[in-house]
Design a protein around this motif. Structure first.
Motif, short mmCIF file in Angstrom:
data_model
loop_
_atom_site.label_atom_id
_atom_site.label_comp_id
_atom_site.label_asym_id
_atom_site.label_seq_id
_atom_site.Cartn_x
_atom_site.Cartn_y
_atom_site.Cartn_z
N ILE A 173 24.03 -42.59 -9.49
CA ILE A 173 22.84 -42.06 -8.85
C ILE A 173 23.32 -41.38 -7.58
CG2 ILE A 173 20.65 -42.62 -7.74
CD1 ILE A 173 20.61 -45.15 -9.48
N VAL A 174 22.92 -40.14 -7.39
CA VAL A 174 23.24 -39.41 -6.16
C VAL A 174 22.00 -39.53 -5.29
CG1 VAL A 174 24.02 -37.25 -5.17
CG2 VAL A 174 24.66 -37.83 -7.51
N GLN A 175 22.13 -40.23 -4.17
CA GLN A 175 20.98 -40.52 -3.33
C GLN A 175 20.46 -39.28 -2.62
OE1 GLN A 175 22.17 -43.68 -0.72
NE2 GLN A 175 21.72 -45.23 -2.24
N ALA A 176 19.14 -39.23 -2.50
CA ALA A 176 18.48 -38.10 -1.85
C ALA A 176 18.82 -38.07 -0.36
CB ALA A 176 16.97 -38.21 -2.02
N SER A 177 18.90 -36.88 0.18
CA SER A 177 19.12 -36.57 1.60
C SER A 177 20.51 -36.93 2.13
CB SER A 177 18.07 -37.25 2.48
OG SER A 177 16.79 -36.81 2.11
N THR A 178 21.28 -37.75 1.42
CA THR A 178 22.62 -38.09 1.90
C THR A 178 23.71 -37.63 0.94
OG1 THR A 178 22.55 -40.27 0.87
CG2 THR A 178 21.80 -40.12 3.15
N GLY A 179 23.42 -37.60 -0.35
CA GLY A 179 24.41 -37.22 -1.35
C GLY A 179 25.41 -38.31 -1.67
N VAL A 180 25.11 -39.55 -1.29
CA VAL A 180 26.00 -40.68 -1.53
C VAL A 180 25.88 -41.12 -2.99
CG1 VAL A 180 26.48 -43.09 -0.90
CG2 VAL A 180 25.87 -41.43 0.86
N LEU A 181 27.02 -41.43 -3.61
CA LEU A 181 27.03 -41.88 -5.00
C LEU A 181 26.87 -43.40 -5.06
CD1 LEU A 181 30.03 -39.89 -6.46
CD2 LEU A 181 27.63 -39.44 -6.80
N VAL A 182 26.01 -43.85 -5.98
CA VAL A 182 25.83 -45.27 -6.26
C VAL A 182 26.15 -45.46 -7.73
CG1 VAL A 182 24.19 -47.18 -6.35
CG2 VAL A 182 24.05 -45.50 -4.50
N LYS A 183 27.08 -46.34 -8.03
CA LYS A 183 27.48 -46.54 -9.42
C LYS A 183 26.37 -47.23 -10.18
CE LYS A 183 31.03 -48.19 -12.43
NZ LYS A 183 32.22 -48.95 -12.62
N GLY A 184 26.03 -46.66 -11.33
CA GLY A 184 25.00 -47.23 -12.18
C GLY A 184 25.58 -48.27 -13.11
N PHE A 185 24.82 -49.32 -13.36
CA PHE A 185 25.20 -50.35 -14.31
C PHE A 185 23.96 -50.70 -15.12
CE2 PHE A 185 24.47 -52.03 -10.12
CZ PHE A 185 23.57 -53.07 -10.30
N TRP A 186 24.15 -51.45 -16.18
CA TRP A 186 23.07 -51.65 -17.15
C TRP A 186 21.84 -52.29 -16.52
CZ3 TRP A 186 22.96 -49.30 -21.62
CH2 TRP A 186 21.96 -49.66 -22.54
N ARG A 187 22.00 -53.33 -15.72
CA ARG A 187 20.86 -54.03 -15.12
C ARG A 187 20.11 -53.13 -14.15
NH1 ARG A 187 17.31 -57.19 -16.84
NH2 ARG A 187 15.94 -57.46 -15.11
N LEU A 188 20.81 -52.32 -13.38
CA LEU A 188 20.17 -51.37 -12.48
C LEU A 188 19.33 -50.38 -13.27
CD1 LEU A 188 19.79 -50.08 -9.64
CD2 LEU A 188 21.83 -48.73 -10.14
N GLY A 189 19.86 -49.92 -14.39
CA GLY A 189 19.12 -48.98 -15.23
C GLY A 189 17.84 -49.59 -15.77
N ILE A 190 17.90 -50.87 -16.17
CA ILE A 190 16.71 -51.56 -16.66
C ILE A 190 15.67 -51.65 -15.55
CG2 ILE A 190 15.81 -53.77 -17.52
CD1 ILE A 190 17.42 -52.22 -19.58
N ASN A 191 16.09 -51.97 -14.33
CA ASN A 191 15.17 -52.05 -13.20
C ASN A 191 14.57 -50.69 -12.88
OD1 ASN A 191 15.44 -54.79 -12.86
ND2 ASN A 191 17.05 -54.61 -11.32
N LEU A 192 15.36 -49.64 -12.95
CA LEU A 192 14.84 -48.29 -12.69
C LEU A 192 13.81 -47.89 -13.73
CD1 LEU A 192 18.08 -46.38 -11.65
CD2 LEU A 192 16.18 -47.03 -10.18
N LEU A 193 14.04 -48.25 -14.98
CA LEU A 193 13.07 -47.94 -16.04
C LEU A 193 11.77 -48.71 -15.84
CD1 LEU A 193 15.37 -47.84 -19.19
CD2 LEU A 193 14.27 -45.91 -18.05
N LYS A 194 11.86 -49.98 -15.45
CA LYS A 194 10.66 -50.76 -15.19
C LYS A 194 9.89 -50.20 -13.99
CE LYS A 194 12.06 -55.16 -17.15
NZ LYS A 194 12.36 -56.58 -16.88
N ASN A 195 10.60 -49.82 -12.94
CA ASN A 195 9.95 -49.27 -11.76
C ASN A 195 9.30 -47.91 -12.05
OD1 ASN A 195 10.59 -51.46 -10.20
ND2 ASN A 195 12.41 -50.50 -9.31
N ALA A 196 9.90 -47.13 -12.93
CA ALA A 196 9.34 -45.82 -13.28
C ALA A 196 8.00 -45.97 -13.98
CB ALA A 196 10.32 -45.05 -14.16
N LYS A 197 7.82 -47.09 -14.67
CA LYS A 197 6.55 -47.35 -15.34
C LYS A 197 5.41 -47.47 -14.32
CE LYS A 197 6.90 -50.46 -18.48
NZ LYS A 197 6.94 -51.73 -19.23
N TYR A 198 5.72 -47.95 -13.12
CA TYR A 198 4.72 -48.14 -12.08
C TYR A 198 4.73 -47.02 -11.03
CZ TYR A 198 4.47 -52.70 -14.17
OH TYR A 198 4.31 -53.73 -15.07
N GLY A 199 5.54 -46.01 -11.24
CA GLY A 199 5.57 -44.86 -10.34
C GLY A 199 6.39 -45.07 -9.08
N ILE A 200 7.31 -46.00 -9.11
CA ILE A 200 8.15 -46.27 -7.93
C ILE A 200 9.43 -45.49 -8.03
CG2 ILE A 200 9.37 -48.05 -6.66
CD1 ILE A 200 7.28 -50.03 -7.62
#
Length: 84
Positions: free
Chosen positions: A57-84
């Protein structure tokens, strides 16, 4: 992943100046991809990389890289369901 990768440079530039998170990933064939973060692109990055965790994930406004892993992806998908 190299510093000269054009997809990574594009994702960093778009995230830094566009103020939105972007994803960068390599598929199993070694092709680089980048796209704005959404539920569809998170799922595509997770499925393309598998459990090896070769997506970032390349973070907004800073361009910092965050390594993605399976559990983070699951949390991002769940949060996207609620518009976060």
């Amino acid at each position: 992943m190299t510093a000269q990768d054009p997809a990574l440079a594009l994702a960093k530039r778009k995230a830094r100046y566009g103020h939105r998170d972007w994803l960068f990933w390599k598929d199993r064939n070694g092709a680089s991809h980048c796209a704005r973060r959404s539920a569809e692109t998170v799922k595509a990055a997770m499925l393309a990389a598998g459990t090896s965790g070769k997506w970032f994930i390349v973070q907004a406004s800073t361009g910092v890289l965050v390594k993605g892993f399976w559990r983070l992806g699951i949390n991002l998908l769940k949060n996207a369901k609620y518009g976060i």
